[in-house]
Design an enzyme around this catalytic site. Structure first.
Site, PDB file in Angstrom:
ATOM      1  N   ARG A 132      -7.024  -7.807  -9.966  1.00  0.00           N
ATOM      2  CA  ARG A 132      -7.777  -9.016 -10.291  1.00  0.00           C
ATOM      3  C   ARG A 132      -9.220  -8.651 -10.580  1.00  0.00           C
ATOM      4  NH1 ARG A 132     -10.723  -9.172  -5.670  1.00  0.00           N
ATOM      5  NH2 ARG A 132      -9.690  -8.632  -3.706  1.00  0.00           N
ATOM      6  N   HIS A 159     -15.132  -4.483   7.711  1.00  0.00           N
ATOM      7  CA  HIS A 159     -14.321  -4.189   6.526  1.00  0.00           C
ATOM      8  C   HIS A 159     -14.568  -5.168   5.374  1.00  0.00           C
ATOM      9  CE1 HIS A 159     -12.178  -1.186   8.853  1.00  0.00           C
ATOM     10  NE2 HIS A 159     -11.918  -2.090   9.764  1.00  0.00           N
ATOM     11  N   GLU A 164      -2.839   7.024   7.827  1.00  0.00           N
ATOM     12  CA  GLU A 164      -3.753   7.778   6.980  1.00  0.00           C
ATOM     13  C   GLU A 164      -4.674   8.622   7.844  1.00  0.00           C
ATOM     14  OE1 GLU A 164      -6.171   5.203   4.704  1.00  0.00           O
ATOM     15  OE2 GLU A 164      -4.691   4.854   3.139  1.00  0.00           O
ATOM     16  N   LYS A 215       0.804  -1.223   0.000  1.00  0.00           N
ATOM     17  CA  LYS A 215       0.000   0.000   0.000  1.00  0.00           C
ATOM     18  C   LYS A 215       0.838   1.273   0.000  1.00  0.00           C
ATOM     19  CE  LYS A 215      -4.148  -1.920   2.176  1.00  0.00           C
ATOM     20  NZ  LYS A 215      -3.792  -3.329   2.036  1.00  0.00           N
TER      21      LYS A 215
END
Length: 623
Positions: free
Chosen positions: A297, A235, A200, A116
């Site tokens: 994907r 999530h 973040e 990430k």
């Protein structure tokens, strides 16, 4: 074009790929573990190869076995589906090195987007907006705490190699940062073998917006518009739709344009998804939507994109992997209508969403909408794999129509004895805030209590189950049964047990019956209503001599009275337990049907009784 395709996956995605491959004349090869020897994807494929024991780490996650199966079967390509090895760059490279076609992006593209922090740095360089935060290599706790303070709380700590909600912590206060950091790092190291994290800014009203992109080896990249995947639990996505509600033309062009730049930055080939986080506190705005990550994907939710664009993304994958150009240019793609998808899981919302496994003795998903599943009646839901049973997809000219259509599909879901989240999904769709698109990623968490169906049946469901109990035949539907008779004698009644308590239900009282469907056998009735399943013990196959109206308490089946909780002449309240009967290795509490007095008592603790024996009679006090 690829001639023979091995699908390195299982379940509904394997079945989905097989259908498209068959339509375009491509031979298919399935792989299976011990647990999947008789699975639907195995039955559908032209050939099937065994690859190992039931645990995925010994079968579906062993790349060498899958490549060996492809070589042995004569396949010339491998499609990874999603999950398992689909984003494993080393496996992709091994497939290519074996002389096979890899139906997916180049290994270098997978690697570039796999971490990430590196991916965000790359996106920033490409002019793609990224969430404010810290992406550097310095992992010193004190330094990270300083960065968090600079960013401003609340912040999100995320494992750079994370996924599925693991290695992620929200922190609201500086004094909680170090403990959360240590916990996040431990979980990341355990789950991914990498404890590096990034920071973040935590978005307080987040919407999860993602854009479907597609590239080919000729340098062409297009987007197929956006999806909204904001409804999540822990999530994990639950309900997805396309397009995103509230997305205006200018914002769509900005977000989709950024997604194309992201794909171009890594020379992307094949299907991919650019995921964005949006601050929706003031609606969807281009300056408040930031890059989050890329999934290299096909996505679980790809059907909603197919439905609004009229494109088959699996066919696109196979054609691009075969070296062809993209089937459509950007100006040939448009949005038509609305599509919404719900993930039907084998889990019990009433028990904290615990997975529910076992054989699907009764399995009927109706005939409406688009159903993507990897199981059929008689198949088993295994504890070895993801508990998703099916994806249910509905379309409409607009969002309201699509929601109504999907709610109708969920209302018809009949799955037993495996429990599902169909009733939970039904309630979510009909929630007023969802209908008004007042959604964010905390929607389900906020409304969890009201969305989980009551596991106890109400009066309408009980009456519907009673109708099923006395009906002729095992597969009846009772949606239009007001005035239901079936040649029953007057005052026809039936006793049903739920939660160990039996009640006597009168059916010929002129009251309409709810649209309950279901089936019965000698011992039970299973009723389905608004996606929820309810099980009742049957008292008797014949008429019950007395009904709830006269206060007669009958033995629902032969058994032993284990306790008598009242005495003759005693005042009782509606719902109060009168006595307990042990039968079929269970205890069944018999309760007062209304407030009154015990006028008659014919039961003694320890005594044996026969079916329909009059155990007690309750009289109303004003009688």
């Amino acid at each position: 074009m690829i001639q023979s395709l091995l699908i390195a996956n299982r379940g509904e995605i394997a079945c989905r790929i097989i259908r498209t491959a068959r339509e375009i004349g491509v031979r298919t090869v399935a792989v299976y573990s011990d647990a999947d020897a008789k699975a639907l994807h195995v039955r559908m494929a032209d050939e099937a190869m065994h690859i190992g024991p039931s645990p995925a780490r010994e079968s579906y996650l062993v790349g060498q076995k899958i490549i060996a199966a492809a070589m042995q079967s004569g396949a010339d390509a491998i499609h990874p589906g999603y999950g398992f090895l689909s984003e494993n760059a080393d496996f992709a490279q091994a497939v290519i090195d074996a002389g096979l076609i890899w139906v997916g992006p180049k290994p270098d593209s997978i690697r570039a987007m796999g971490l990430k922090d590196a991916a965000k740095s790359l996106m920033a360089e490409a002019g793609v907006p990224v969430t404010p935060g810290y992406l550097g290599e310095n992992q010193d706790p004190a330094f990270l705490a300083e960065q968090a303070a600079t960013i401003g709380y609340p912040i999100l700590i995320k494992a750079v190699a994370g996924g599925g909600g693991k290695g992620m912590r929200r922190v609201d206060r500086a004094e909680d940062f170090i403990d959360a950091l240590e916990s996040c790092k431990r979980e990341a190291a355990s789950s991914f073998g990498n404890d590096v994290v990034l920071l973040e800014k935590y978005i307080l009203s987040p919407r999860h917006i993602e854009v479907q992109v597609f590239g080919d080896r000729h340098g062409n990249v297009v987007h197929l518009f956006e999806r909204d995947c904001s409804l999540q639990r822990r999530h994990q996505k639950v309900i997805e739709e396309a397009p995103a509600p509230g997305m205006d033309k200018a914002t769509r062009e900005a977000v989709c344009g950024a997604a194309v730049r992201a794909a171009q930055a890594v020379n992307y080939e094949g299907a991919g998804t650019i995921e964005f986080i949006a601050d929706a506190s003031d609606g969807l705005r281009a300056d408040r939507i930031w890059f989050m990550e890329m999934n290299t994907r096909l996505q679980v939710e790809h059907p909603v994109t197919e439905e609004i664009t009229g494109q088959d993304l699996v066919e696109w994958q196979l054609r691009v992997a075969s070296g062809e150009k993209l089937p459509k240019a950007q100006d040939e793609l448009s949005i038509n209508g609305w599509a919404i998808e719900a993930r039907l899981y084998a889990e019990d919302p009433a028990k904290g969403f615990l997975p529910s496994v076992g054989r699907l003795e009764h399995f009927d998903l109706g005939v409406g909408g688009r159903i993507e599943t990897g199981v059929g009646e008689g198949d088993a839901i295994s504890s070895f794999y993801d508990p998703m049973i099916a994806k249910l997809i509905a379309t409409g000219d607009d969002r309201a129509e699509a929601i109504a259509e999907l709610a109708g599909i969920l209302d018809e879901v009949e799955v037993w004895p495996v429990r599902t989240n169909a009733g939970f999904l039904f309630n979510a769709l009909l929630d007023e805030d969802f209908g008004a698109a007042r959604i964010d990623t905390a929607f389900i968490e906020r409304k969890l209590v009201e969305l989980v169906p009551d596991p106890e049946p109400d009066e309408d469901i009980l009456r519907g189950a009673a109708a099923i109990s006395v009906a002729v035949g095992n597969e009846e539907s009772f949606g239009e049964m007001a005035g239901f008779r079936l040649n029953a004698a007057p005052n026809r009644s039936v006793a049903l047990g739920s939660g160990g308590t039996f009640r006597t239900i009168a059916l010929d009282d002129g009251k309409p019956l709810a649209a309950v469907s279901g089936f019965r056998d000698e011992e039970r009735v299973v009723a389905f209503y608004e996606g929820q399943a309810y099980e009742f013990d049957r008292a008797s196959r014949g008429s019950v001599g007395h009904g709830v109206a006269d206060g007669a308490i009958l033995a629902p089946m032969p058994g032993k009275v284990t306790s008598v909780d009242v005495s003759q002449g005693e005042k009782v309240a509606k719902g109060q337990r009168l006595l307990t009967l042990e039968a079929m290795k269970m205890e069944h509490g018999l309760i007062a049907p209304f407030d009154g007095v015990v006028a008659e008592l014919n039961a003694n603790a320890g005594g044996q009784v026969q079916v329909d024996a009059l155990l007690a009679r309750i009289e109303k006090e004003d009688a």
